[in-house]
Scaffold this motif. Structure first.
Motif, mmCIF file in Angstrom:
data_model
loop_
_atom_site.group_PDB
_atom_site.id
_atom_site.type_symbol
_atom_site.label_atom_id
_atom_site.label_comp_id
_atom_site.label_asym_id
_atom_site.label_seq_id
_atom_site.Cartn_x
_atom_site.Cartn_y
_atom_site.Cartn_z
ATOM 1 N N ARG A 60 0.848 -1.190 0.000
ATOM 2 C CA ARG A 60 0.000 0.000 0.000
ATOM 3 C C ARG A 60 0.882 1.237 0.000
ATOM 4 O O ARG A 60 1.847 1.330 0.753
ATOM 5 C CB ARG A 60 -0.900 0.034 1.236
ATOM 6 N N LYS A 61 0.546 2.193 -0.829
ATOM 7 C CA LYS A 61 1.279 3.462 -0.863
ATOM 8 C C LYS A 61 0.545 4.497 -0.019
ATOM 9 O O LYS A 61 1.119 5.148 0.823
ATOM 10 C CB LYS A 61 1.437 3.965 -2.300
ATOM 11 N N ASN A 62 -0.729 4.683 -0.283
ATOM 12 C CA ASN A 62 -1.550 5.628 0.468
ATOM 13 C C ASN A 62 -3.008 5.240 0.279
ATOM 14 O O ASN A 62 -3.809 6.015 -0.222
ATOM 15 C CB ASN A 62 -1.290 7.062 0.000
ATOM 16 N N ALA A 63 -3.338 4.027 0.666
ATOM 17 C CA ALA A 63 -4.669 3.476 0.405
ATOM 18 C C ALA A 63 -5.675 3.980 1.426
ATOM 19 O O ALA A 63 -6.060 3.277 2.331
ATOM 20 C CB ALA A 63 -4.620 1.952 0.414
ATOM 21 N N ARG A 65 -8.967 4.143 1.974
ATOM 22 C CA ARG A 65 -10.127 3.487 1.381
ATOM 23 C C ARG A 65 -11.351 3.732 2.263
ATOM 24 O O ARG A 65 -11.301 3.545 3.475
ATOM 25 C CB ARG A 65 -9.884 1.986 1.242
ATOM 26 N N ASP A 78 -10.987 4.480 -3.170
ATOM 27 C CA ASP A 78 -9.620 4.178 -2.753
ATOM 28 C C ASP A 78 -8.720 5.278 -3.282
ATOM 29 O O ASP A 78 -8.659 5.525 -4.487
ATOM 30 C CB ASP A 78 -9.184 2.824 -3.308
ATOM 31 N N GLU A 80 -5.695 5.436 -3.787
ATOM 32 C CA GLU A 80 -4.685 5.019 -4.758
ATOM 33 C C GLU A 80 -5.265 4.937 -6.172
ATOM 34 O O GLU A 80 -4.513 4.787 -7.137
ATOM 35 C CB GLU A 80 -4.071 3.678 -4.352
ATOM 36 N N ASP A 81 -6.580 5.034 -6.298
ATOM 37 C CA ASP A 81 -7.260 5.071 -7.594
ATOM 38 C C ASP A 81 -8.282 6.198 -7.515
ATOM 39 O O ASP A 81 -9.483 5.996 -7.669
ATOM 40 C CB ASP A 81 -7.928 3.719 -7.869
ATOM 41 N N TYR A 124 -2.972 14.147 -6.592
ATOM 42 C CA TYR A 124 -3.027 14.373 -5.158
ATOM 43 C C TYR A 124 -3.246 15.850 -4.829
ATOM 44 O O TYR A 124 -4.024 16.196 -3.949
ATOM 45 C CB TYR A 124 -1.711 13.862 -4.572
#
Length: 188
Positions: A60-63, A65, A78, A80-81, A124
């Protein structure tokens, strides 16, 4: 439940290039923050909720969610998306069941006027730009900016209740109606 998995980490050292912050050095110091936080709760509506935050999730980078499940479907986001929402509509015919990917970069999005043409991905930094736009617009319109100080205080009360619950073997702990309940000897 709160837990610190890594007991000590490298201490950041100054660097000579302004704006770059520190770099990890050889010195180590005790960690004073939690690596894992997990708790259950109830929303004002009475709906149960589950929260989990961790620095220890491989891959995980920055999930960040968020998932909401209700009587007529589910919605998931999420970080990350961050250009997509996932919607499950339980009222759809059985032949159409499943999560639908909804792209949030279309022309009818409320912030589209400040973005690239519809369909281009957001980054971001756009989230911070939107916060500034909302703040300045609310102030110019004479409205209370959101989130407000009261919203932040509510979050702090929840975090305080989580910490107190963790210290009390996970027992159910309320936020109180006027803030965290803390009494010291001699107070009424």
């Amino acid at each position: 439940m709160l837990d610190t998995i890594v007991a000590e980490r490298p201490v950041a050292q100054d660097v000579s290039v302004p704006g770059l912050g520190g770099v990890a050095g050889a010195d180590r110091a005790p960690v004073t923050v939690d690596d894992v936080a997990m708790f259950t709760g109830r929303l004002e509506s009475g709906a149960p909720c589950v929260f989990e935050a961790t620095r220890m999730a491989w891959g995980r980078k920055n999930a960040i969610r968020v998932e909401v499940n209700g009587s007529t479907g589910s919605l998931a986001f999420d970080f990350e998306d961050m250009n997509v929402l996932h919607l499950y509509d339980a009222s759809a015919p059985a032949t159409e069941q499943g999560f639908t990917r909804i792209y949030v970069t279309e022309a009818d999005h409320p912030y589209v006027a400040a973005w690239w043409p519809p369909g281009h991905g957001l980054g971001y930094e756009h989230g911070f730009v939107h916060q500034v736009v909302d703040l300045v617009t609310a102030v110019a319109d004479g409205e209370q900016p959101r989130p407000s100080f009261a919203d932040g205080l509510t979050v702090q009360r929840v975090l305080d209740a989580v910490e107190r619950s963790s210290q009390d073997e996970g027992r159910y702990t309320t936020t109180g109606t006027t803030g965290p309940v803390r009494h010291t000897e001699g107070e009424s």
